[in-house]
Design a protein around this motif. Structure first.
Motif, PDB file in Angstrom:
ATOM      1  N   VAL A   1       0.832  -1.202   0.000  1.00 56.67           N
ATOM      2  CA  VAL A   1       0.000   0.000   0.000  1.00 56.67           C
ATOM      3  C   VAL A   1       0.869   1.256   0.000  1.00 56.67           C
ATOM      4  CG1 VAL A   1      -1.651   1.348   1.378  1.00 56.67           C
ATOM      5  CG2 VAL A   1      -2.024  -1.092   0.999  1.00 56.67           C
ATOM      6  N   LEU A   2       1.892   1.278   0.818  1.00 58.04           N
ATOM      7  CA  LEU A   2       2.776   2.452   0.843  1.00 58.04           C
ATOM      8  C   LEU A   2       3.436   2.678  -0.509  1.00 58.04           C
ATOM      9  CD1 LEU A   2       4.430   2.081   4.350  1.00 58.04           C
ATOM     10  CD2 LEU A   2       2.743   3.777   3.639  1.00 58.04           C
ATOM     11  N   ASN A   3       3.917   1.625  -1.129  1.00 60.20           N
ATOM     12  CA  ASN A   3       4.541   1.760  -2.448  1.00 60.20           C
ATOM     13  C   ASN A   3       3.527   2.152  -3.509  1.00 60.20           C
ATOM     14  OD1 ASN A   3       7.296   1.327  -1.982  1.00 60.20           O
ATOM     15  ND2 ASN A   3       6.915  -0.849  -1.730  1.00 60.20           N
ATOM     16  N   GLU A   4       2.321   1.695  -3.356  1.00 55.00           N
ATOM     17  CA  GLU A   4       1.258   2.048  -4.298  1.00 55.00           C
ATOM     18  C   GLU A   4       1.017   3.558  -4.303  1.00 55.00           C
ATOM     19  OE1 GLU A   4      -1.866   0.529  -6.936  1.00 55.00           O
ATOM     20  OE2 GLU A   4       0.033  -0.220  -6.241  1.00 55.00           O
ATOM     21  N   PHE A   5       1.001   4.175  -3.142  1.00 54.94           N
ATOM     22  CA  PHE A   5       0.728   5.599  -3.056  1.00 54.94           C
ATOM     23  C   PHE A   5       1.914   6.465  -3.487  1.00 54.94           C
ATOM     24  CE2 PHE A   5      -2.896   4.487  -0.253  1.00 54.94           C
ATOM     25  CZ  PHE A   5      -3.871   5.098  -1.023  1.00 54.94           C
ATOM     26  N   LEU A   6       3.068   5.864  -3.724  1.00 56.17           N
ATOM     27  CA  LEU A   6       4.196   6.615  -4.275  1.00 56.17           C
ATOM     28  C   LEU A   6       4.017   6.855  -5.775  1.00 56.17           C
ATOM     29  CD1 LEU A   6       7.198   4.898  -2.456  1.00 56.17           C
ATOM     30  CD2 LEU A   6       6.190   7.139  -1.967  1.00 56.17           C
ATOM     31  N   LEU A   7       3.132   6.076  -6.395  1.00 59.30           N
ATOM     32  CA  LEU A   7       2.890   6.181  -7.837  1.00 59.30           C
ATOM     33  C   LEU A   7       1.729   7.129  -8.119  1.00 59.30           C
ATOM     34  CD1 LEU A   7       2.985   2.368  -8.671  1.00 59.30           C
ATOM     35  CD2 LEU A   7       4.790   4.038  -9.105  1.00 59.30           C
ATOM     36  N   PRO A   8       1.719   7.742  -9.301  1.00 60.66           N
ATOM     37  CA  PRO A   8       0.542   8.520  -9.696  1.00 60.66           C
ATOM     38  C   PRO A   8      -0.659   7.581  -9.849  1.00 60.66           C
ATOM     39  CG  PRO A   8       2.364   8.822 -11.257  1.00 60.66           C
ATOM     40  CD  PRO A   8       2.790   7.784 -10.281  1.00 60.66           C
ATOM     41  N   ALA A   9      -1.855   8.086  -9.647  1.00 63.88           N
ATOM     42  CA  ALA A   9      -3.067   7.262  -9.665  1.00 63.88           C
ATOM     43  C   ALA A   9      -3.191   6.428 -10.939  1.00 63.88           C
ATOM     44  CB  ALA A   9      -4.301   8.134  -9.473  1.00 63.88           C
ATOM     45  N   GLN A  10      -2.848   6.990 -12.080  1.00 62.14           N
ATOM     46  CA  GLN A  10      -3.005   6.263 -13.345  1.00 62.14           C
ATOM     47  C   GLN A  10      -2.030   5.099 -13.498  1.00 62.14           C
ATOM     48  OE1 GLN A  10      -2.219   9.510 -13.108  1.00 62.14           O
ATOM     49  NE2 GLN A  10      -0.427   9.960 -14.355  1.00 62.14           N
ATOM     50  N   GLU A  11      -0.993   5.044 -12.662  1.00 62.03           N
ATOM     51  CA  GLU A  11      -0.025   3.942 -12.721  1.00 62.03           C
ATOM     52  C   GLU A  11      -0.241   2.886 -11.642  1.00 62.03           C
ATOM     53  OE1 GLU A  11       4.058   5.222 -12.938  1.00 62.03           O
ATOM     54  OE2 GLU A  11       3.513   6.920 -14.217  1.00 62.03           O
ATOM     55  N   ARG A  12      -1.162   3.126 -10.737  1.00 57.55           N
ATOM     56  CA  ARG A  12      -1.385   2.177  -9.634  1.00 57.55           C
ATOM     57  C   ARG A  12      -2.140   0.951 -10.109  1.00 57.55           C
ATOM     58  NH1 ARG A  12      -3.854   6.522  -5.685  1.00 57.55           N
ATOM     59  NH2 ARG A  12      -2.127   7.968  -5.709  1.00 57.55           N
ATOM     60  N   ARG A  13      -1.800  -0.189  -9.500  1.00 56.65           N
ATOM     61  CA  ARG A  13      -2.489  -1.439  -9.800  1.00 56.65           C
ATOM     62  C   ARG A  13      -3.495  -1.816  -8.722  1.00 56.65           C
ATOM     63  NH1 ARG A  13       2.002  -5.670 -10.538  1.00 56.65           N
ATOM     64  NH2 ARG A  13       2.681  -4.581  -8.707  1.00 56.65           N
ATOM     65  N   LEU A  14      -3.272  -1.381  -7.475  1.00 55.41           N
ATOM     66  CA  LEU A  14      -4.149  -1.784  -6.374  1.00 55.41           C
ATOM     67  C   LEU A  14      -5.149  -0.712  -5.952  1.00 55.41           C
ATOM     68  CD1 LEU A  14      -1.522  -3.554  -4.083  1.00 55.41           C
ATOM     69  CD2 LEU A  14      -3.149  -4.609  -5.656  1.00 55.41           C
ATOM     70  N   LEU A  15      -4.730   0.524  -5.916  1.00 55.41           N
ATOM     71  CA  LEU A  15      -5.577   1.597  -5.381  1.00 55.41           C
ATOM     72  C   LEU A  15      -5.648   2.795  -6.334  1.00 55.41           C
ATOM     73  CD1 LEU A  15      -4.130   1.356  -1.786  1.00 55.41           C
ATOM     74  CD2 LEU A  15      -6.391   0.576  -2.515  1.00 55.41           C
ATOM     75  N   PRO A  16      -6.221   2.604  -7.517  1.00 52.19           N
ATOM     76  CA  PRO A  16      -6.255   3.705  -8.474  1.00 52.19           C
ATOM     77  C   PRO A  16      -7.309   4.770  -8.172  1.00 52.19           C
ATOM     78  CG  PRO A  16      -7.366   1.807  -9.401  1.00 52.19           C
ATOM     79  CD  PRO A  16      -6.776   1.383  -8.080  1.00 52.19           C
ATOM     80  N   PHE A  17      -8.249   4.500  -7.280  1.00 57.72           N
ATOM     81  CA  PHE A  17      -9.379   5.407  -7.071  1.00 57.72           C
ATOM     82  C   PHE A  17      -9.224   6.355  -5.890  1.00 57.72           C
ATOM     83  CE2 PHE A  17     -11.414   1.420  -8.756  1.00 57.72           C
ATOM     84  CZ  PHE A  17     -11.461   1.856 -10.060  1.00 57.72           C
ATOM     85  N   VAL A  18      -8.360   6.045  -4.946  1.00 53.04           N
ATOM     86  CA  VAL A  18      -8.277   6.852  -3.721  1.00 53.04           C
ATOM     87  C   VAL A  18      -6.903   7.489  -3.565  1.00 53.04           C
ATOM     88  CG1 VAL A  18     -10.035   5.577  -2.435  1.00 53.04           C
ATOM     89  CG2 VAL A  18      -7.672   4.842  -2.318  1.00 53.04           C
ATOM     90  N   GLU A  19      -6.876   8.551  -2.797  1.00 50.44           N
ATOM     91  CA  GLU A  19      -5.632   9.208  -2.408  1.00 50.44           C
ATOM     92  C   GLU A  19      -5.471   9.030  -0.894  1.00 50.44           C
ATOM     93  OE1 GLU A  19      -3.435  10.418  -4.482  1.00 50.44           O
ATOM     94  OE2 GLU A  19      -4.738  10.068  -6.205  1.00 50.44           O
ATOM     95  N   LEU A  20      -4.326   9.378  -0.383  1.00 52.00           N
ATOM     96  CA  LEU A  20      -4.064   9.223   1.052  1.00 52.00           C
ATOM     97  C   LEU A  20      -5.025  10.021   1.922  1.00 52.00           C
ATOM     98  CD1 LEU A  20      -0.173   9.248   1.214  1.00 52.00           C
ATOM     99  CD2 LEU A  20      -1.698   7.357   1.785  1.00 52.00           C
ATOM    100  N   ASP A  21      -5.547  11.117   1.401  1.00 54.23           N
ATOM    101  CA  ASP A  21      -6.434  11.957   2.205  1.00 54.23           C
ATOM    102  C   ASP A  21      -7.904  11.576   2.086  1.00 54.23           C
ATOM    103  OD1 ASP A  21      -6.768  12.780  -0.386  1.00 54.23           O
ATOM    104  OD2 ASP A  21      -6.558  14.928   0.050  1.00 54.23           O
ATOM    105  N   ALA A  22      -8.217  10.466   1.429  1.00 50.45           N
ATOM    106  CA  ALA A  22      -9.600  10.009   1.292  1.00 50.45           C
ATOM    107  C   ALA A  22     -10.023   9.309   2.581  1.00 50.45           C
ATOM    108  CB  ALA A  22      -9.749   9.074   0.099  1.00 50.45           C
ATOM    109  N   LEU A  23     -10.611  10.059   3.480  1.00 50.96           N
ATOM    110  CA  LEU A  23     -11.068   9.519   4.765  1.00 50.96           C
ATOM    111  C   LEU A  23     -12.583   9.459   4.782  1.00 50.96           C
ATOM    112  CD1 LEU A  23      -8.672  11.505   7.106  1.00 50.96           C
ATOM    113  CD2 LEU A  23      -8.429   9.155   6.316  1.00 50.96           C
ATOM    114  N   PRO A  24     -13.159   8.440   5.434  1.00 52.83           N
ATOM    115  CA  PRO A  24     -14.611   8.286   5.413  1.00 52.83           C
ATOM    116  C   PRO A  24     -15.359   9.405   6.158  1.00 52.83           C
ATOM    117  CG  PRO A  24     -13.606   6.623   6.813  1.00 52.83           C
ATOM    118  CD  PRO A  24     -12.492   7.356   6.141  1.00 52.83           C
ATOM    119  N   TYR A  25     -14.680  10.083   7.076  1.00 51.23           N
ATOM    120  CA  TYR A  25     -15.316  11.161   7.841  1.00 51.23           C
ATOM    121  C   TYR A  25     -14.424  12.388   7.828  1.00 51.23           C
ATOM    122  CZ  TYR A  25     -18.124   7.333   9.654  1.00 51.23           C
ATOM    123  OH  TYR A  25     -18.945   6.251   9.760  1.00 51.23           O
TER     124      TYR A  25
END
Length: 90
Positions: free
Chosen positions: A18-42
Motif C-alpha cells: 500500500v505504501l509503495n502504491e501511493f508513491l505512484l501517480p493514480a493512473q499507474e497504480r495497480r491496487l488503489l487507483p481510485f483513492v488518495e491518502l487523504d480520502a477519509l470516510p469522515y
C-alpha cells in the motif's frame, strides 16, 4: 505459532504494498487507483464524506475483482463487511 507468523507477515507485506502504491501517480497504480491518502470516510467534524466513501467502496470492489478475481456486485454482503471494517479502523 506458525499461523501468527503468517498473519504478521501478510500484514507487513500488505502495508509495504500500500505504501509503495501511493508513491505512484493514480493512473499507474495497480491496487488503489481510485483513492488518495487523504480520502477519509469522515471529515474532522465526524460527518461522513460521501465522495470519499464512494471512492473507498469502489476501491474495495475493485480489489475483490483484481486480487481473488471475484466480481462481486456492489451490494454483496462480503463487500459490505469489508467496508464496515475499513470505516471502523479508519
Amino acid at each position: 505459532m506458525m499461523s501468527a507468523m503468517q498473519s504478521r507477515l501478510a500484514n507487513e507485506l500488505a502495508r509495504y504494498a500500500v505504501l509503495n502504491e501511493f508513491l505512484l501517480p493514480a493512473q499507474e497504480r495497480r491496487l488503489l487507483p481510485f483513492v488518495e491518502l487523504d480520502a477519509l470516510p469522515y471529515n474532522l467534524d465526524g460527518v461522513p464524506d460521501q465522495q470519499a466513501l464512494q471512492l473507498i467502496r469502489a476501491s474495495i470492489q475493485y480489489l475483490h475483482e483484481y486480487l481473488p478475481g471475484e466480481g462481486l456486485p456492489s451490494g454483496h454482503a462480503e463487500l459490505t463487511n469489508h467496508r464496515s471494517a475499513f470505516i471502523v479502523f479508519a
